[in-house]
Design an enzyme around this catalytic site. Structure first.
Site, PDB file in Angstrom:
ATOM      1  CD  GLU A 143       7.903  83.215  48.441  1.00 62.84           C
ATOM      2  OE1 GLU A 143       7.183  82.203  48.973  1.00 62.84           O
ATOM      3  OE2 GLU A 143       7.399  84.348  48.542  1.00 62.84           O
ATOM      4  CG  HIS A 198       7.437  83.664  42.428  1.00 58.22           C
ATOM      5  ND1 HIS A 198       6.152  84.063  42.307  1.00 58.22           N
ATOM      6  CD2 HIS A 198       8.132  84.479  43.552  1.00 58.22           C
ATOM      7  CE1 HIS A 198       5.946  85.312  43.082  1.00 58.22           C
ATOM      8  NE2 HIS A 198       6.932  85.481  43.815  1.00 58.22           N
ATOM      9  CG  HIS A 208       7.088  89.836  41.818  1.00 59.56           C
ATOM     10  ND1 HIS A 208       8.262  90.382  42.422  1.00 59.56           N
ATOM     11  CD2 HIS A 208       6.874  88.804  42.463  1.00 59.56           C
ATOM     12  CE1 HIS A 208       8.202  89.517  43.643  1.00 59.56           C
ATOM     13  NE2 HIS A 208       7.499  88.808  43.590  1.00 59.56           N
ATOM     14  CD  GLU A 260       0.491  79.436  20.796  1.00 60.29           C
ATOM     15  OE1 GLU A 260      -0.129  79.644  19.867  1.00 60.29           O
ATOM     16  OE2 GLU A 260       1.428  78.463  20.921  1.00 60.29           O
ATOM     17  CG  HIS A 283       3.582  87.794  45.668  1.00 60.92           C
ATOM     18  ND1 HIS A 283       3.851  87.016  46.770  1.00 60.92           N
ATOM     19  CD2 HIS A 283       4.480  87.715  45.037  1.00 60.92           C
ATOM     20  CE1 HIS A 283       5.130  87.079  46.934  1.00 60.92           C
ATOM     21  NE2 HIS A 283       5.535  87.269  45.761  1.00 60.92           N
TER      22      HIS A 283
HETATM   23  O1  2HA Z   1      11.710  88.664  46.201  1.00 60.31           O
HETATM   24  O2  2HA Z   1       9.583  87.185  45.154  1.00 60.31           O
HETATM   25  O3  2HA Z   1       7.896  86.213  46.962  1.00 60.31           O
HETATM   26  C1  2HA Z   1      11.315  87.374  46.422  1.00 60.31           C
HETATM   27  C2  2HA Z   1      10.144  87.229  46.193  1.00 60.31           C
HETATM   28  C3  2HA Z   1       9.211  86.563  47.154  1.00 60.31           C
HETATM   29 ZN    ZN Z   2       7.411  87.122  44.851  1.00 61.35          ZN
END
Ligand code: 2HA
Ligand code: ZN
Length: 254
Positions: free
Chosen positions: A116, A140, A142, A170, A211
């Site tokens: 990314e 970033h 998940h 909050e 995602h």
């Molecule tokens: O595994 O999270 O978006 C890497 C990521 C791709």
């Molecule tokens: Zn990801």
């Protein structure tokens, strides 16, 4: 100076480990980058491979010319960053024109910066400009409740923002500007990077539909705290929604 004395590497790897413990980094999921301060880049220079070759970026980020970044490696596990930063992280430098980079340190067993990277750099470029250089972190991962909601709520930032604000007092304090939302796009694509960086002009957190979540911050604590707050509010919303029947009536347990 020893590598162990470089506080920004330690802080980065500690946050990576805490985020792993939160369950946000299955396998090699997620990525992070930190735009280093000038003094940090200088202090770390004893680590650098000055012969590292320049590699072309498929984007151009003139606003980041000559900047140094600490970045996670593609395929690397957040769990391992604290015990093996040389293998899992790298310091990269952006060229004078902002169209190339080179790896000065790290990824000692080979590999590439995060898949990314385009998103990270495009977002850094925007955020550096709109915060006068204050914001240095892009993160970033998940988080399961944010992702689950993105399958159920409309892809609409007003709805996401309003619903999450309602979950905890909050929330409007932590993200008063609201949340950005982008539709599903291919992971690692420039398109996803550009769409996210458009949102970063106004927001600090952007939902990647189906995602994950992408946030920015001025410190590791702020980025982690924002991410945590959005995911926690999402988990409350998922619970509340789970307590209703399809017709809108509340489940009667007793
Ligand atoms: O595994 O999270 O978006 C890497 C990521 C791709
Ligand atoms: Zn990801």
């Amino acid at each position: 100076m020893k590598k162990e004395d470089l506080k920004f590497i330690k802080d980065f790897a500690e946050m990576a480990y805490e985020a792993y413990l939160m369950g946000w980094h299955e396998r090699n999921g997620g990525n992070m980058s930190y735009r280093m301060e000038e003094s940090e880049a200088e202090n770390a220079s004893f680590l650098y491979d000055e012969n590292a070759p320049w590699q072309k970026l498929d984007i151009s980020v003139p606003g980041l010319a000559n900047e140094y970044f600490l970045v996670t490696g593609s395929g690397k596990y957040f769990k391992n960053m604290i015990k093996d930063p040389e293998d899992t992280l790298c310091i990269l430098q952006i060229s004078e024109k902002g169209d190339s980079f080179r790896i000065l340190w790290g990824l000692c067993n080979g590999g590439r910066p995060t898949s990314e990277l385009a998103s990270h750099l495009l977002n850094h470029e925007v955020k550096k400009r709109v915060t006068n250089g204050r914001y240095r972190i892009m993160y970033h991962a998940h988080p399961e409740n944010v992702i689950a909601l993105s399958f159920v709520l409309p892809c609409d930032e007003k709805v996401f923002t309003q619903k999450l604000w309602e979950m905890m007092p909050e929330c409007p304090l932590t993200f008063p500007e609201g949340l950005g939302v982008v539709p599903f796009m291919e992971a690692g694509s420039i398109e996803l990077g550009r769409a996210t960086s458009e949102k970063m002009k106004d927001y600090n957190a952007v939902v990647w539909t189906h995602h994950g979540l992408f946030v920015s911050g001025d410190t590791f604590d702020e980025a982690f705290g924002l991410f945590h707050t959005v995911e926690k509010a999402s988990s409350i919303l998922v619970k509340v929604m789970s307590m209703y029947h399809g017709d809108g009536s509340l489940l009667q347990l007793m």
